[in-house]
Design a protein around this motif. Sequence first.
Motif, PDB file in Angstrom:
ATOM      1  N   VAL A  73       0.836  -1.197   0.000  1.00 18.87           N
ATOM      2  CA  VAL A  73       0.000   0.000   0.000  1.00 18.87           C
ATOM      3  C   VAL A  73       0.870   1.247   0.000  1.00 18.87           C
ATOM      4  O   VAL A  73       0.633   2.201  -0.757  1.00 18.87           O
ATOM      5  CB  VAL A  73      -0.943   0.008   1.217  1.00 18.87           C
ATOM      6  N   VAL A  74       1.905   1.250   0.836  1.00 19.44           N
ATOM      7  CA  VAL A  74       2.812   2.399   0.899  1.00 19.44           C
ATOM      8  C   VAL A  74       3.493   2.615  -0.456  1.00 19.44           C
ATOM      9  O   VAL A  74       3.584   3.745  -0.947  1.00 19.44           O
ATOM     10  CB  VAL A  74       3.860   2.200   2.013  1.00 19.44           C
ATOM     11  N   ALA A  75       3.967   1.528  -1.073  1.00 23.70           N
ATOM     12  CA  ALA A  75       4.627   1.637  -2.379  1.00 23.70           C
ATOM     13  C   ALA A  75       3.674   2.198  -3.424  1.00 23.70           C
ATOM     14  O   ALA A  75       4.068   3.023  -4.260  1.00 23.70           O
ATOM     15  CB  ALA A  75       5.153   0.274  -2.813  1.00 23.70           C
ATOM     16  N   LEU A  76       2.410   1.765  -3.377  1.00 22.67           N
ATOM     17  CA  LEU A  76       1.427   2.243  -4.336  1.00 22.67           C
ATOM     18  C   LEU A  76       1.148   3.732  -4.145  1.00 22.67           C
ATOM     19  O   LEU A  76       1.051   4.492  -5.118  1.00 22.67           O
ATOM     20  CB  LEU A  76       0.130   1.443  -4.188  1.00 22.67           C
ATOM     21  N   LYS A  77       1.042   4.160  -2.900  1.00 20.97           N
ATOM     22  CA  LYS A  77       0.803   5.575  -2.618  1.00 20.97           C
ATOM     23  C   LYS A  77       1.998   6.423  -3.061  1.00 20.97           C
ATOM     24  O   LYS A  77       1.838   7.493  -3.656  1.00 20.97           O
ATOM     25  CB  LYS A  77       0.568   5.780  -1.119  1.00 20.97           C
ATOM     26  N   ARG A  78       3.198   5.944  -2.752  1.00 23.24           N
ATOM     27  CA  ARG A  78       4.406   6.681  -3.145  1.00 23.24           C
ATOM     28  C   ARG A  78       4.512   6.743  -4.670  1.00 23.24           C
ATOM     29  O   ARG A  78       4.906   7.769  -5.239  1.00 23.24           O
ATOM     30  CB  ARG A  78       5.640   6.023  -2.542  1.00 23.24           C
ATOM     31  N   GLN A  79       4.147   5.647  -5.330  1.00 19.67           N
ATOM     32  CA  GLN A  79       4.183   5.623  -6.791  1.00 19.67           C
ATOM     33  C   GLN A  79       3.257   6.682  -7.371  1.00 19.67           C
ATOM     34  O   GLN A  79       3.628   7.405  -8.310  1.00 19.67           O
ATOM     35  CB  GLN A  79       3.757   4.243  -7.300  1.00 19.67           C
ATOM     36  N   GLY A  80       2.049   6.789  -6.815  1.00 16.81           N
ATOM     37  CA  GLY A  80       1.105   7.777  -7.314  1.00 16.81           C
ATOM     38  C   GLY A  80       1.627   9.195  -7.158  1.00 16.81           C
ATOM     39  O   GLY A  80       1.454  10.035  -8.052  1.00 16.81           O
ATOM     40  N   ILE A  81       2.272   9.468  -6.042  1.00 14.21           N
ATOM     41  CA  ILE A  81       2.850  10.795  -5.819  1.00 14.21           C
ATOM     42  C   ILE A  81       3.950  11.072  -6.844  1.00 14.21           C
ATOM     43  O   ILE A  81       4.026  12.159  -7.426  1.00 14.21           O
ATOM     44  CB  ILE A  81       3.398  10.907  -4.385  1.00 14.21           C
TER      45      ILE A  81
ATOM     46  N   TYR B 178       3.394  14.429   3.056  1.00 18.09           N
ATOM     47  CA  TYR B 178       4.450  14.308   4.058  1.00 18.09           C
ATOM     48  C   TYR B 178       4.407  12.970   4.788  1.00 18.09           C
ATOM     49  O   TYR B 178       5.376  12.592   5.451  1.00 18.09           O
ATOM     50  CB  TYR B 178       4.353  15.457   5.068  1.00 18.09           C
ATOM     51  N   THR B 179       3.317  12.247   4.637  1.00 18.05           N
ATOM     52  CA  THR B 179       3.242  10.900   5.196  1.00 18.05           C
ATOM     53  C   THR B 179       4.193   9.958   4.455  1.00 18.05           C
ATOM     54  O   THR B 179       4.725   9.007   5.038  1.00 18.05           O
ATOM     55  CB  THR B 179       1.805  10.344   5.102  1.00 18.05           C
ATOM     56  N   TYR B 180       4.428  10.243   3.169  1.00 20.21           N
ATOM     57  CA  TYR B 180       5.206   9.334   2.327  1.00 20.21           C
ATOM     58  C   TYR B 180       6.554   9.912   1.885  1.00 20.21           C
ATOM     59  O   TYR B 180       7.455   9.148   1.516  1.00 20.21           O
ATOM     60  CB  TYR B 180       4.370   8.957   1.095  1.00 20.21           C
ATOM     61  N   TYR B 181       6.680  11.217   1.914  1.00 17.18           N
ATOM     62  CA  TYR B 181       7.951  11.854   1.552  1.00 17.18           C
ATOM     63  C   TYR B 181       8.255  12.972   2.539  1.00 17.18           C
ATOM     64  O   TYR B 181       7.358  13.722   2.933  1.00 17.18           O
ATOM     65  CB  TYR B 181       7.898  12.420   0.127  1.00 17.18           C
ATOM     66  N   LYS B 182       9.517  13.083   2.881  1.00 20.08           N
ATOM     67  CA  LYS B 182       9.938  14.062   3.874  1.00 20.08           C
ATOM     68  C   LYS B 182       9.713  15.491   3.390  1.00 20.08           C
ATOM     69  O   LYS B 182       9.291  16.352   4.147  1.00 20.08           O
ATOM     70  CB  LYS B 182      11.411  13.831   4.219  1.00 20.08           C
ATOM     71  N   ASN B 183       9.991  15.735   2.120  1.00 23.49           N
ATOM     72  CA  ASN B 183       9.852  17.079   1.568  1.00 23.49           C
ATOM     73  C   ASN B 183       9.897  17.012   0.039  1.00 23.49           C
ATOM     74  O   ASN B 183      10.020  15.924  -0.548  1.00 23.49           O
ATOM     75  CB  ASN B 183      10.951  18.014   2.102  1.00 23.49           C
TER      76      ASN B 183
END
Length: 222
Positions: free
Chosen positions: A33-41, A74-79
């Motif tokens: 789930v985290v990988a999918l969310k990060r991918q979308g971003i 910011y949940t998935y990337y620091k900045n």
Amino acid sequence: MKRATRSKLVEAAPAAGSSQVRPRGRRMSKPDVVALKRQGILEVASRLFHEKGYETATLDMVADELNVTKPYLYTYYKNKAEILASVCAVGVSESLDALDRAAAAPGNSVDQLRAALREVAAIIIDRMEYIVVYQREMKNLTNIDAQQILRLRHEFDLRIARLVEQCRADGLVTLHDAAAMSVWMGGLLSWIPNCYWRGSRRKRDDVIEQVSHACMRLIGLD
């Protein structure tokens, strides 16, 4: 060579062409789930960085495109800088994966080198926005992120050189400085965004064949 920095930068990036569709009847694990969310971003950010430039594109724009709040990002990337670093590392990371697949493929060393060059050319085309963002925005990377990506690029050059040297060791290439040509192969591949873009008259598959053929000719092969 260790690739810890590689996984840190691009853990969310799927292989070019992959869909990451959720299997029916199966619950996705939390890491998936985290990988999918990060991918979308990353997909939205890479497009905005490509269209507007890194300095003009904002996290508010990314959030609006995703229909989420900025704190969600910011949940998935620091900045924003970490998002840029992840975008910029996609092309070289996937190219290293392509070299892994080529090394495990059947055929002789020339077949493996040719397969690797074709797949890397396809990645550059399919990840065009990511590649262009890296080429244009590398000046905006932090020193640490820039050095990490340069190390991955150096690893790519070394591994292409080893593939070429294996061709020479197998007696399939006679050029005595064949391995040194790996740098120029990388240069040809990185030039693809300057001569091909979506909507151009050149066909994707033709470009892949032409650039891989040009690379092979550098070491005296057709």
